[in-house]
Design a protein around this motif. Structure first.
Motif, mmCIF file in Angstrom:
data_model
loop_
_atom_site.group_PDB
_atom_site.id
_atom_site.type_symbol
_atom_site.label_atom_id
_atom_site.label_comp_id
_atom_site.label_asym_id
_atom_site.label_seq_id
_atom_site.Cartn_x
_atom_site.Cartn_y
_atom_site.Cartn_z
ATOM 1 N N GLN A 31 0.851 -1.179 0.000
ATOM 2 C CA GLN A 31 0.000 0.000 0.000
ATOM 3 C C GLN A 31 0.889 1.230 0.000
ATOM 4 O OE1 GLN A 31 -3.605 0.078 2.032
ATOM 5 N NE2 GLN A 31 -3.130 1.877 3.236
ATOM 6 N N ARG B 73 0.736 5.314 0.424
ATOM 7 C CA ARG B 73 -0.088 6.469 0.784
ATOM 8 C C ARG B 73 0.726 7.717 0.522
ATOM 9 N NH1 ARG B 73 -0.524 3.162 6.117
ATOM 10 N NH2 ARG B 73 -2.567 2.195 5.926
ATOM 11 N N HIS C 21 0.684 12.061 0.473
ATOM 12 C CA HIS C 21 0.003 13.345 0.671
ATOM 13 C C HIS C 21 0.993 14.487 0.599
ATOM 14 C CE1 HIS C 21 1.162 14.018 4.932
ATOM 15 N NE2 HIS C 21 1.237 12.708 4.947
ATOM 16 N N SER D 147 -7.792 9.026 -5.203
ATOM 17 C CA SER D 147 -7.159 10.266 -4.783
ATOM 18 C C SER D 147 -8.216 11.317 -4.518
ATOM 19 C CB SER D 147 -6.161 10.742 -5.824
ATOM 20 O OG SER D 147 -6.830 11.249 -6.937
ATOM 21 N N ASN E 164 -4.127 7.175 -2.326
ATOM 22 C CA ASN E 164 -3.937 5.858 -1.720
ATOM 23 C C ASN E 164 -3.893 4.826 -2.837
ATOM 24 O OD1 ASN E 164 -3.866 3.659 -0.061
ATOM 25 N ND2 ASN E 164 -5.797 4.095 0.982
ATOM 26 N N GLN F 159 -3.045 0.762 -3.893
ATOM 27 C CA GLN F 159 -2.754 -0.608 -3.483
ATOM 28 C C GLN F 159 -2.346 -1.379 -4.719
ATOM 29 O OE1 GLN F 159 -5.743 -2.368 -0.967
ATOM 30 N NE2 GLN F 159 -5.396 -0.787 0.546
ATOM 31 N N ASP G 49 -10.263 4.960 5.612
ATOM 32 C CA ASP G 49 -8.842 4.913 5.955
ATOM 33 C C ASP G 49 -8.644 5.490 7.343
ATOM 34 O OD1 ASP G 49 -6.138 4.813 6.064
ATOM 35 O OD2 ASP G 49 -5.814 5.705 4.093
ATOM 36 N N TYR H 127 -5.666 5.595 8.867
ATOM 37 C CA TYR H 127 -4.240 5.613 9.186
ATOM 38 C C TYR H 127 -3.779 6.889 9.869
ATOM 39 C CZ TYR H 127 -2.542 8.491 5.237
ATOM 40 O OH TYR H 127 -2.269 9.493 4.361
#
Lengths: 173, 167
Positions: free
Chosen positions: A92, A94, A96, A123, A137, A139, B158, B160
């Motif tokens: 995964q 992530r 930002h 997104s 994000n 995967q 999410d 996280y």
């Protein structure tokens, strides 16, 4: 040869679109497969696997008045592939950072160079109009080690993008 | 020893709530041996619950010891298991022998305290975390007629950025 079509519908969102469209598809003898519907920027969007017992021109003709009334754009193409073709992700990613053009290209080029197959990508632009924040994000599946992917991604921190790579462990029970 | 048939969705028996075990005998031991053989015959399952093979008693097997860097209590046969304390929560991806060709995201507690009996009926307590805690929660759901598909959350969910602080 697959007998599936990919139906795409896009338009202004409102309640009841899925119900109207799928009822019309059922009424003309269509079977549905995998689907993904999401609201993007206030728009309704759906991609839907459709298997028809009649020619697709006829399906489109049946759908046309419903779609027109709902104000949607429609597109349908025959596709290869079928059901039960799932691939399990093992990583995964992530992302930002302050929104700017090129974040997706920067991140995904690095992934592509590692042979990373993106299976899901979502997104969003968060924050507010003055200080937009881009959040993504991903995967996917990659045969390289977690450390290799992290090391490759570390270069992006110079470009003011925070990237976190984590393993996805699928529990089978 | 025998490999037992695994019930798969949409078999309504998977919704059945299982009964506590009251008799700890040779027959129970033989069944658990078959249950373990069935778990090992499938696709790399870290756990299995008795109702998945049509025996509606509160019996689980969990073993995450084969996974690298995973805190664990080894191979566990858990009879009449009961979670007495939960803490934290995390999203993780799960699949199930009873739900072929599907995986989904599920929120589970990251730490649990578990009470269970062994095959002789003796009581034990375990503090579990992470993957092992998730496996026990997944299997224990089967005893209450729940599958992970009953708990799946959207891919967009999410957690996280959120943390749970211990008080």
């Amino acid at each position: 040869m697959s007998d599936w079509n990919m139906l795409t519908l896009v338009g202004a969102d409102r309640p009841g679109i899925v119900a109207r469209v799928t009822r019309a598809l059922f009424a003309c003898g269509c079977h549905l497969g995998e689907a993904s519907m999401i609201r993007l920027g206030g728009n309704f969007t759906i991609m839907l696997m459709v298997r028809a017992e009649q020619p697709s021109a006829q399906v489109l003709e049946t759908l046309h008045p419903v779609v027109a009334e709902l104000g949607l754009r429609m597109h349908m193409d025959p596709v290869t592939g079928g059901l039960h073709r799932h691939l399990a992700p093992n990583l995964q990613v992530r992302v930002h950072g302050a929104d700017r053009a090129g974040i997706v290209a920067d991140v995904t080029e690095v992934l592509a160079a590692l042979g990373f197959n993106i299976l899901e990508l979502e997104s969003d632009v968060a924050g507010d109009a003055d200080r937009p924040v881009y959040i993504m994000n991903i995967q996917g599946y990659c045969e390289r080690t977690l450390e290799e992917v992290r090391a490759a991604m570390a270069a992006l921190s110079d470009r003011h993008v925070c990237v976190d790579v984590a393993p996805i462990e699928i529990l089978i029970g | 020893m025998a490999i037992l048939e695994i019930l798969t969705l949409p078999d309504p028996r998977l919704k059945q709530v299982s009964e506590p075990v009251v008799t700890f005998d040779a027959e129970l031991r033989a069944f658990v041996a078959d249950l373990e053989e069935t778990r090992l015959a499938g696709p790399a399952a870290v756990g299995i619950a008795a109702p998945q093979v049509g025996r509606f008693q509160r019996i689980l097997i969990v073993d995450v010891s084969g996974r690298p860097k995973t805190p664990n209590h080894g191979h566990l046969i858990l009879v009449n298991p009961e979670i007495t304390h939960w803490e934290g929560f995390a999203i993780g991806r799960e699949g199930c022998l009873s739900v072929p060709d599907y995986t989904g995201n599920v929120i589970r507690a990251t730490g649990i305290r578990l009470k269970a009996q062994d095959l002789d009926g003796a009581s034990h307590e375990f503090d579990m975390e992470g993957f092992e805690a998730r496996a026990v929660q997944h299997e224990l759901d089967h005893l209450d007629g729940l599958l992970f598909v009953d708990r799946v959350v959207s891919r967009r969910t999410d957690l996280y950025r959120r943390k749970v602080y211990k008080t």
